[in-house]
Each structure stands twice: as C-alpha cells, then as structure tokens.
Design an enzyme around this catalytic site. Sequence first.
Site, short mmCIF file in Angstrom:
data_model
loop_
_atom_site.label_atom_id
_atom_site.label_comp_id
_atom_site.label_asym_id
_atom_site.label_seq_id
_atom_site.Cartn_x
_atom_site.Cartn_y
_atom_site.Cartn_z
N GLU A 187 6.68 -10.75 3.80
CA GLU A 187 7.34 -9.76 3.86
C GLU A 187 7.79 -9.74 5.54
O GLU A 187 7.13 -10.19 6.40
CB GLU A 187 6.75 -8.30 3.44
CG GLU A 187 6.35 -8.26 2.11
CD GLU A 187 5.89 -6.76 1.83
OE1 GLU A 187 6.31 -5.92 2.36
OE2 GLU A 187 5.01 -6.64 0.67
N GLU A 233 4.21 -15.74 -8.43
CA GLU A 233 5.67 -16.39 -8.55
C GLU A 233 5.68 -17.96 -8.79
O GLU A 233 6.26 -18.40 -9.66
CB GLU A 233 6.94 -15.92 -7.70
CG GLU A 233 6.78 -14.36 -7.73
CD GLU A 233 7.76 -13.91 -6.33
OE1 GLU A 233 9.14 -14.23 -6.57
OE2 GLU A 233 7.36 -13.24 -5.52
N ASP A 257 1.23 -8.70 2.75
CA ASP A 257 0.95 -7.66 2.08
C ASP A 257 -0.15 -8.27 0.61
O ASP A 257 0.19 -8.45 -0.23
CB ASP A 257 2.14 -7.03 1.33
CG ASP A 257 1.62 -5.84 0.26
OD1 ASP A 257 0.47 -5.15 0.34
OD2 ASP A 257 2.54 -5.70 -0.70
N ASP A 259 5.83 0.60 1.89
CA ASP A 259 6.32 -0.77 1.43
C ASP A 259 7.23 -0.94 0.32
O ASP A 259 7.04 -0.09 -0.68
CB ASP A 259 5.05 -1.47 0.94
CG ASP A 259 5.18 -3.04 0.89
OD1 ASP A 259 5.82 -3.34 1.51
OD2 ASP A 259 4.28 -3.59 0.14
N GLN A 314 -4.31 -5.12 -9.73
CA GLN A 314 -3.18 -4.50 -9.81
C GLN A 314 -2.83 -4.20 -11.27
O GLN A 314 -2.25 -2.90 -11.40
CB GLN A 314 -2.12 -5.23 -9.01
CG GLN A 314 -0.64 -4.45 -8.83
CD GLN A 314 0.29 -5.48 -7.96
OE1 GLN A 314 -0.06 -6.61 -7.51
NE2 GLN A 314 1.45 -5.03 -7.68
N HIS A 366 12.44 -11.77 -6.51
CA HIS A 366 11.02 -11.43 -6.56
C HIS A 366 10.65 -10.43 -8.05
O HIS A 366 9.66 -10.95 -8.85
CB HIS A 366 10.47 -10.54 -5.38
CG HIS A 366 8.85 -9.97 -6.00
ND1 HIS A 366 7.88 -10.82 -5.88
CD2 HIS A 366 8.53 -8.69 -5.79
CE1 HIS A 366 6.98 -10.07 -5.80
NE2 HIS A 366 7.25 -8.71 -5.92
N GLU A 400 1.73 -11.57 -0.17
CA GLU A 400 3.08 -11.34 -0.40
C GLU A 400 3.86 -11.68 1.02
O GLU A 400 3.50 -10.85 1.96
CB GLU A 400 3.56 -9.94 -1.01
CG GLU A 400 3.00 -9.68 -2.22
CD GLU A 400 3.31 -8.51 -2.94
OE1 GLU A 400 3.82 -7.89 -2.35
OE2 GLU A 400 3.37 -8.30 -4.14
N LYS A 440 -4.13 -3.31 -3.17
CA LYS A 440 -3.29 -3.54 -1.97
C LYS A 440 -3.85 -3.00 -0.64
O LYS A 440 -3.69 -3.49 0.47
CB LYS A 440 -2.01 -2.91 -2.06
CG LYS A 440 -0.99 -3.18 -3.09
CD LYS A 440 -0.22 -4.56 -2.94
CE LYS A 440 0.88 -4.63 -3.76
NZ LYS A 440 1.86 -5.85 -3.55
N THR A 466 -3.81 -5.62 5.28
CA THR A 466 -2.36 -5.86 5.38
C THR A 466 -2.47 -6.55 6.82
O THR A 466 -2.94 -5.86 7.80
CB THR A 466 -1.45 -4.46 5.59
OG1 THR A 466 -1.37 -4.08 4.15
CG2 THR A 466 -0.05 -4.94 5.79
N ARG A 476 -4.02 -9.31 -7.91
CA ARG A 476 -3.20 -9.36 -8.88
C ARG A 476 -3.86 -8.60 -10.12
O ARG A 476 -3.23 -7.84 -11.00
CB ARG A 476 -2.41 -10.62 -9.22
CG ARG A 476 -1.67 -11.22 -8.31
CD ARG A 476 -0.65 -10.26 -7.71
NE ARG A 476 0.45 -10.79 -6.96
CZ ARG A 476 1.09 -10.23 -6.20
NH1 ARG A 476 1.47 -8.82 -6.41
NH2 ARG A 476 1.83 -10.73 -5.28
#
Lengths: 437, 437
Positions: free
Chosen positions: A209, A381, A241, A137, A248, A144, A207, A261, A265, A245
């Site tokens: 992607e 975000e 993904d 990844d 993380q 971002h 996320e 993570k 997925t 948070r």
Amino acid sequence: MNLNHTHELSRRSWLASANEVGTDFPLQNLPLSVFRRRNSAEPWRGGVAIGDQIVDLAALAQTNCSRGEAAKAIEAAAAPKLNGLLDLGPNAWRALRHSLFALLEVGCTDEATVRATLVAQGEAEYTVPLNIGDYTDFYTSLDHALNCSRPLGTTVGANFDWLPIAYHGRVSSIDVSGQQVYRPMGQYVSNGASVPVFGACQRLDYELEIGAIIGTGNSRGTPIPLAEAQEHIFGLCLLNDWSARDVQAWEMQPLGPFLSKNFATTVSPWIVTTEALLPYREAWSRVAARPQPLAYLCSPFNRAWGAFDINLEVSILGAQQLAKGLQPRSLTRTSFRHQYWTLGQMIAHHTIGGCNLQSGDLIGSGTISGPSEGEAGALIELTEGGAKPVDIGHGETRRFLEDGDTVIFRGWCEREGYARIGFGTNYGTVLPSPVCD
Amino acid sequence: MNLNHTHELSRRSWLASANEVGTDFPLQNLPLSVFRRRNSAEPWRGGVAIGDQIVDLAALAQTNCSRGEAAKAIEAAAAPKLNGLLDLGPNAWRALRHSLFALLEVGCTDEATVRATLVAQGEAEYTVPLNIGDYTDFYTSLDHALNCSRPLGTTVGANFDWLPIAYHGRVSSIDVSGQQVYRPMGQYVSNGASVPVFGACQRLDYELEIGAIIGTGNSRGTPIPLAEAQEHIFGLCLLNDWSARDVQAWEMQPLGPFLSKNFATTVSPWIVTTEALLPYREAWSRVAARPQPLAYLCSPFNRAWGAFDINLEVSILGAQQLAKGLQPRSLTRTSFRHQYWTLGQMIAHHTIGGCNLQSGDLIGSGTISGPSEGEAGALIELTEGGAKPVDIGHGETRRFLEDGDTVIFRGWCEREGYARIGFGTNYGTVLPSPVCD
C-alpha cells in the site's frame, strides 16, 4: 501547487551521491523522516534525505542558513515528531523544501555549514515520524478486489463502483520499517469444519500500500471538497498492511477485519512530500464501461486530478537467504496509478459524512494490484488463495509467509524530463508466535 | 481487587447531597471527570463527583490532605487529561479512591479544607477526560444481533458464538455528553434501486453502549490473559455510538461500518472506576444450549468473572419537548449483564493476536439490548427496521431520529446491601446537515 524550479531535472547538488544515477534521494526529492544515530541515546529529530546522507534538521536549526518561514519550519521539524511542522501548514512545508533545495544545490555559499549537519544514512535508525491520531485503510484497487473474489467464486460488491470503501485501522501497532512482526494467534475454520480452532495463523500475508499523511484537517461537519483534498496531504510513504487471511475469513462478518489486521502495520521512514510528487501525476479518467462517480467524487479528466504514478516492487527474502546475503527477486512490479479511486477522492469521501480528519492522520490506499500478471500486491492474489506456490527466488517458493521471512517494498517515480525520485525501502520480518496454544 | 470498607452501605459523607436517596454520586461511587466552570477560561482539571458537587483535584492537590501514593495520584489527576493518573497504575487509582473516601466521610478532620475545593456540578462543563489512542467497538449482545437480523430475514453469523466481534472506530469525532451531532450526508440505496443517491441520512440512530477505559496496556505480541483482563480496566462510562443506518447498509460490505459511524461518538463525562463497580458483578455463565468458549475465553461460572449489572435507560426528547421543559419518557430499560461476552473476554480476545492496548484506549461494548420487549438499545430494533413507530412520550413518535432530537442515556447500579451508584447522564443533540446536495 505548481511545478517550479525544484522539479527541474538539470539542477544538481554539491553532494556527489545525490547526483548518482538510480539514487532515491536526488535534490528534487527531499523527503522527511525522524531519525537518530543507531544504538545511540541521541534525541530523535527530523531529517531530510539527500543522496546517501541525512540533513540533521536539529543541527541545521542551530545555524543561520535559513530565514523567516523556512527557519520556523526547520525548527518545528527538529522535534522528535513532525506534527509541529504539519501544524504550520502548506506554506511552511513549501518554504522548508525550497530552503533545503537552495542549501543543497551546487553553488550554495553555506555548503560547508550544511555539510557539517550531515549524518550518513548507513549510521541512522528511524522511528514513526508522527503521532498518528487515526489510521484509515481503504480498498480502492479493482484488480485486488477481482483477484480476491475469483478464488472464492464471489463477485466484487456493487458499492465498489460508487465509493472508496474503507475501515478504521489500529494506530497502536504501527511501526517503522524494520518492524518485527509476531505471527498472530487466532481463531480460524478449516475447510469444511463448522467449529473454529485456535492456533498460530497459517495464512500470513502482506498488503502493498501507499500511506498518505494528512497535513491539515477539517472540522467535524465541514467536509473537504475534492477540489481542495490534494492540499490536505502532506506526503506519502510505503505501507505494509500485514494480514492474517485465515483469521480474517472467520472474523470479518459483519463488521470487517479486526485481529487479522491489528497486530502490525509497517510504514517506511521517509515521507515524500506532495510537492516533490507533482511531476508524476496521471490524468484522471474513468472508463465509460463503469459508472461515473456521484458529483462529490467527480472531477475533470486531466492531470491536476489524477493518480500518482508510483512504481512499486515487492520481494521476499527467507531467513536463510537473508543470512547468506542473497539479493531478493522481484515478485511484483506495479504502479499506484492503477487504483480505481484517487487519494483526493478518498479524502473527499472520508469527510463527506461529517468526519473530521486531523493533522497527522494516516490514510492507507488499500492493496495496490495492477491489471496484469505479476502485478498483485498480496500473496493471496499471487498464489490464487494459496493454491499455486510462487517463486521467491534462489529455489524457494511460498504460498503464505513463513517465520523468518522478510518482506521488502520499494517505490519510485520516473517521468521523461524529470528526475527519478524514490521512497527508499519498507521492510519487516516475521517472528514465530510468542504464545503457545 | 476485593470488596472493602469503601463499598459499605453504612458509610456516609459530611456532604448532605451525597447521602440523599437516588443520588448517582454517594460516598461509595467517587467517579472521575475533567471539568471547569462553564463559560470560564479556567484550566481543565480532574474532578471527583460527590452528591451534587465536584471535588476539584487541582485545588485539592494544593492542600496537605493526602500523603504518599494518594497525593501523587491527586497531583496527576489535576492535569487537563487523566492519562497521567492512568499511567501511575492500579495501586495509585486505589489510593486515590481510598483517600477521597476518607476525606469525604463523616468525621474527617479536614472537612473544611476539602469543602473549600468543591465546585457545584450545576456550574461545571466537561471535556473528554483522556487522550484516547485507539477506540474499539464490539458487537456482543446476542439480543441486538437477533433484533437486527430479524427484519432482514437473515441469521446471526456462526462466529458470534465463538468470539467477541469488533471493529476499530474513529477517535477524532469522540466528544463528551452534550455533543452536537450533525446529521451526516452520505450515499444510500432506496428499496429496489440499484444505484445509490447522495443526500442527508434518513435513518439516523443511536446505540446504547458502555465504554471501558483501558488503564494499563500490554506490549505487542504479549496477550492479556482473561484472568488478568479485569485489572487492565480503569473504569466505565456511558457511550452513544451514533449510526446512520442507510449509509451503513450500503457501505459496510466487505470491510464494515465507516462513514455510518465515524461522524460522532458521545461519552459521558464521569468514569466510574472498576473498584466502585465491584459489588455489582454477576456470575459468569453460558447456557448449555450454546457452545462453550475456546480455552482463552473460558472462565469459571462465578461472580469474579461475570458481567456488571448496570441498569440502563434511554429516552428521546424532541426539540419542542425540550423547549417546553417536558420530562423524557423511558423508551428502553435494560442491563449490561445481558451481553453475551464480558469486558474481560473482549480484552483477552482483543490482545490474543498480538495487538497492543495502551493506557487511555476506549473500548465500546457494542449495543446493549436485553431479551424482553422494551430492552432494545437502538431505534432500528425498537421500530423493527423503521416499520413500527415508537412512542417517545408527549404525543410524539419516532421511526428514526429527527433534527433537534436529544438522545439521553442514564446508567446506575443497585444491589441489596450496597449503595446505589450512578453514571450520570450521556446526552447528545441532532443538528441539521451542514452540507447541501
């Protein structure tokens, strides 16, 4: 790989739904999946999307509609995973596309035979179409990176300008669109605390992607030059993904994300081939204000080297909204063309140190966020780190994902003079944590 | 799993070399590999080490020496990969060990039949014995973390005390002992520079680790409790996590190591089973000066929960030394018992967020370094970041690895009242970079 008759806007299929305005799957697309009829004990096999139908490649392999390399490709793609097709190489992938194009085009004399192989998409279920060997990844959107740094008061690292940053992801928890994602348990630190607590993730995120499927690999110690990198990609899909948070933030020093993570997925069922995507490339460029790349990542400023302009949209439907059959509101609209590094650069960098890629590997682009408001590819975000709730429609807001939420990605390409082609949908639903603390 | 007759020191094999003082492979060990005769076109198949010989499990499967579950296990282990054996589960692994123990013990009436299946280890070559689905590498030695922080003037992160830190590694570049490792090319920053250069790695290093093979997995969303974690491990091997320190320093923010690790990982051919290792466990403890773990990582302070006391040794032979047939000098002597977190805690943590492990997954322990001088598991520690060259013997020193260097790991267990059992050797040789800049 060049533009050819399979990209011509004027070509039409004998299947009416493939010619409808707004379909993801016109004659010019022809993406691949592995499918079977839902709730059946049928074997999984390869399929090609056309309009609202699927060409069953196992059924097609039983006909005499194709010859030579195309027939070999169809037979390989009739298997429960597409790795055999990938192993046949780019000429076979191209033969498969061109044969199906001919078989599905208006005027094909085999129309009745091909029609007999069709399965309605509405009756199908899908599976991950490949045995994935490794999943990498990346982190290649400058917007971002900026969006994530701003609420933390940090800056984007000096290395971002010089290399496509990446980490290795978890293969075992990759599943296809429709994945049920348990809210992960984990350790995290509350604001101001010095000791972690254990509990259900409070800041669950997605996320947005693009996933790239490696079609042909390289040997250990033999890097893939940038000029050849494109040819190693079989096709692209949509990828979520999922990210915890709070977990993380606590775990990722010094070795990067792990439990935050690896719980899930999600990939879309349809792989849109590199050949189908050719008309939608942008010119490569790098603004003068940023450093130009080192030689092995450097290319001419033209369309043969640039990004794919793939339009992307994210929406969230809460459990009650889904139950009521409400339509999702668009949260984010952006394009894959905004990424700071191209897929070719990612592959050239991935292999420059001697690492071998293998046919069937999955590459994630990293979160895709554009430069403007409403172009961010993750809630962290959009909500500025959870500070500002975002309107998901129908009177509901979110800071982070709630149990029962369904996250929906869509992607498509448009360019004047060419057909609109789409990726279909990638969705996944959040389930409550199965573990008590 | 309990101590039983297969752990008794008094038991002897009818094969003389299995009873010699100092052998890695007495009757009490019985590790597994996948092998064939060197330079032959024979099929790969499972083998069990005994003294200086290998029991060819494909040949043994053709005899009538075993019955029931053991016969099924031998048949599964006769395949080119051991995944089939792993899938049979712990009772089958145990039946295999106990059957081979009986067949190889003094007095076995099938001695002649079993003897006919032996292949000399000196005639064998090996391969990676499993299809590895995912590879996770941990960071669980406090001494390693301290040794790495000191030259940088940094401290070990606050999370080290609370969770076994880990990242996902690369599966495609894992190979077996004897691996030829190309010196990676990459980007790095010279002292004081703000712009990277591209070239061959100047700070190539090894990392001394133990690899654990997952025997039985878990479903996504169903964590493995610490109390059951041990039972999920099939066995252990020696693992070299080759590392490009200059590339690592530049690339690893914010997502961890990537090209600095993914060019090569070397595993030893022999997997020593968890049952064979039972006598060599230490009591679990956590010194009062450090925080006690959160509940899901917490266990009683006794031997059922502690680390395996595996003695480990590292040496380096330069190309000229190897050519002259010189004996390597020991650079490092330490033990796996020094790790801050146990393998059981690594597995409990790995799955607590919902991640699924699969049979055949590989877990790296992270670099193993002990608390005293000469106990560090990587050159960057032994040389204090390259500042102080270390004596590798025969008049040569190293700051980092040179082309032609062979890195050699050995591992063994000893405990009063029990046999000495060993892991054999894990070695790999550095080749020059194949790419020019």
